[in-house]
Design a protein around this motif. Structure first.
Motif, short mmCIF file in Angstrom:
data_model
loop_
_atom_site.label_atom_id
_atom_site.label_comp_id
_atom_site.label_asym_id
_atom_site.label_seq_id
_atom_site.Cartn_x
_atom_site.Cartn_y
_atom_site.Cartn_z
N GLN A 140 0.83 -1.21 0.00
CA GLN A 140 0.00 0.00 0.00
C GLN A 140 0.86 1.26 0.00
O GLN A 140 0.49 2.27 -0.57
CB GLN A 140 -0.92 0.00 1.21
N GLU A 141 2.04 1.15 0.62
CA GLU A 141 2.94 2.30 0.69
C GLU A 141 3.70 2.49 -0.62
O GLU A 141 3.86 3.60 -1.10
CB GLU A 141 3.90 2.15 1.86
N ASP A 142 4.20 1.39 -1.18
CA ASP A 142 4.95 1.43 -2.44
C ASP A 142 4.99 0.01 -2.99
O ASP A 142 5.69 -0.84 -2.46
CB ASP A 142 6.37 1.95 -2.22
N SER A 143 4.22 -0.23 -4.04
CA SER A 143 4.12 -1.59 -4.57
C SER A 143 5.17 -1.90 -5.63
O SER A 143 5.08 -2.92 -6.30
CB SER A 143 2.72 -1.85 -5.14
N SER A 144 6.17 -1.03 -5.78
CA SER A 144 7.22 -1.33 -6.76
C SER A 144 8.07 -2.50 -6.25
O SER A 144 8.31 -2.64 -5.04
CB SER A 144 8.12 -0.11 -7.00
N VAL A 145 8.47 -3.34 -7.16
CA VAL A 145 9.27 -4.51 -6.80
C VAL A 145 10.57 -4.08 -6.12
O VAL A 145 10.99 -4.68 -5.14
CB VAL A 145 9.54 -5.38 -8.05
N ARG A 146 11.16 -3.01 -6.61
CA ARG A 146 12.41 -2.50 -6.02
C ARG A 146 12.22 -2.13 -4.55
O ARG A 146 13.02 -2.51 -3.69
CB ARG A 146 12.91 -1.30 -6.81
N THR A 158 12.42 -12.60 -5.98
CA THR A 158 11.65 -13.15 -4.86
C THR A 158 10.50 -12.20 -4.50
O THR A 158 9.37 -12.65 -4.27
CB THR A 158 12.57 -13.37 -3.65
N ALA A 159 10.77 -10.91 -4.47
CA ALA A 159 9.71 -9.94 -4.18
C ALA A 159 8.63 -9.98 -5.27
O ALA A 159 7.43 -9.91 -4.96
CB ALA A 159 10.29 -8.53 -4.06
N GLN A 160 9.03 -10.11 -6.53
CA GLN A 160 8.07 -10.18 -7.63
C GLN A 160 7.19 -11.42 -7.50
O GLN A 160 5.98 -11.36 -7.69
CB GLN A 160 8.80 -10.19 -8.98
N TRP A 161 7.82 -12.54 -7.14
CA TRP A 161 7.09 -13.80 -6.97
C TRP A 161 6.03 -13.64 -5.88
O TRP A 161 4.87 -14.01 -6.04
CB TRP A 161 8.08 -14.92 -6.64
N ARG A 162 6.42 -13.03 -4.76
CA ARG A 162 5.49 -12.84 -3.64
C ARG A 162 4.39 -11.85 -4.02
O ARG A 162 3.21 -12.05 -3.70
CB ARG A 162 6.26 -12.36 -2.41
N LEU A 163 4.75 -10.78 -4.72
CA LEU A 163 3.78 -9.79 -5.17
C LEU A 163 2.74 -10.44 -6.09
O LEU A 163 1.53 -10.24 -5.91
CB LEU A 163 4.51 -8.65 -5.88
#
Length: 172
Positions: A140-146, A158-163
């Motif tokens: 909600q604060e910042d949904s960018s993968v970075r 890993t973050a992209q997979w979880r997202l």
């Protein structure tokens, strides 16, 4: 002696358990998995590329008689990759060896990516490192993968997979 087997629990159940386990341990994003593994009685050993393919020990060995376990990491991978690997092996330790009560040896080579124990350990690792409630709040604060990768100290992949998993409703 008992043989380690897959739990058969659903992905949401494993992910909820992993998030609760992290909360019980007061494990926060960025905390040291190395210290946690040591506190649980584990040892981490590193292998060079020349030994990596010849390791007969596997990526985790749990010895209930010695109340110990050993995790092997490559000394040629990066810290973010190592974090996921350690969380994955922690998943095996918690889920499949029942916190060290059942002997376990998992080899890193020749495993089918659809192997149930491997999938369960991946589900555990993702939710342990990126618990659903905290991950959703961060989205909600910042949904960018970075930004998500930086906040949870994981690789962008890993973050992209979880997202993706949270967005498509397959992860808790």
């Amino acid at each position: 002696s008992a043989k380690a087997v897959a739990t058969g629990y659903s992905k949401p159940a494993i992910q909820q358990y992993a998030a609760e386990f992290a909360e019980q341990l007061e494990f926060e994003p960025g905390d040291s998995l190395e210290e946690l593994i040591k506190a649980l009685g584990g040892t981490i050993k590193y292998q060079g590329v020349e030994d990596w393919d010849r390791n007969e020990h596997g990526s985790i060995v749990v010895d209930p008689e010695q109340s110990s376990f050993t995790v092997w990491l490559a000394d040629f991978t990066g810290p973010l990759r190592d974090r996921f690997t350690l969380a994955h092996e922690l998943g095996h330790y918690i889920l499949h060896s029942k916190l060290g009560k059942v002997s376990l040896m998992r080899h890193r080579h020749g495993l089918d990516k659809h192997d149930r124990m491997e999938r369960e350990a991946d589900w555990f690792a993702a939710a342990f490192l990126m618990p659903g409630p905290a991950f959703r709040k961060a989205m909600q604060e910042d949904s960018s993968v970075r930004a998500l990768a930086a906040q949870f100290h994981v690789s962008r992949a890993t973050a992209q997979w979880r997202l993706d998993e949270i967005n498509n409703g397959t992860g808790t």
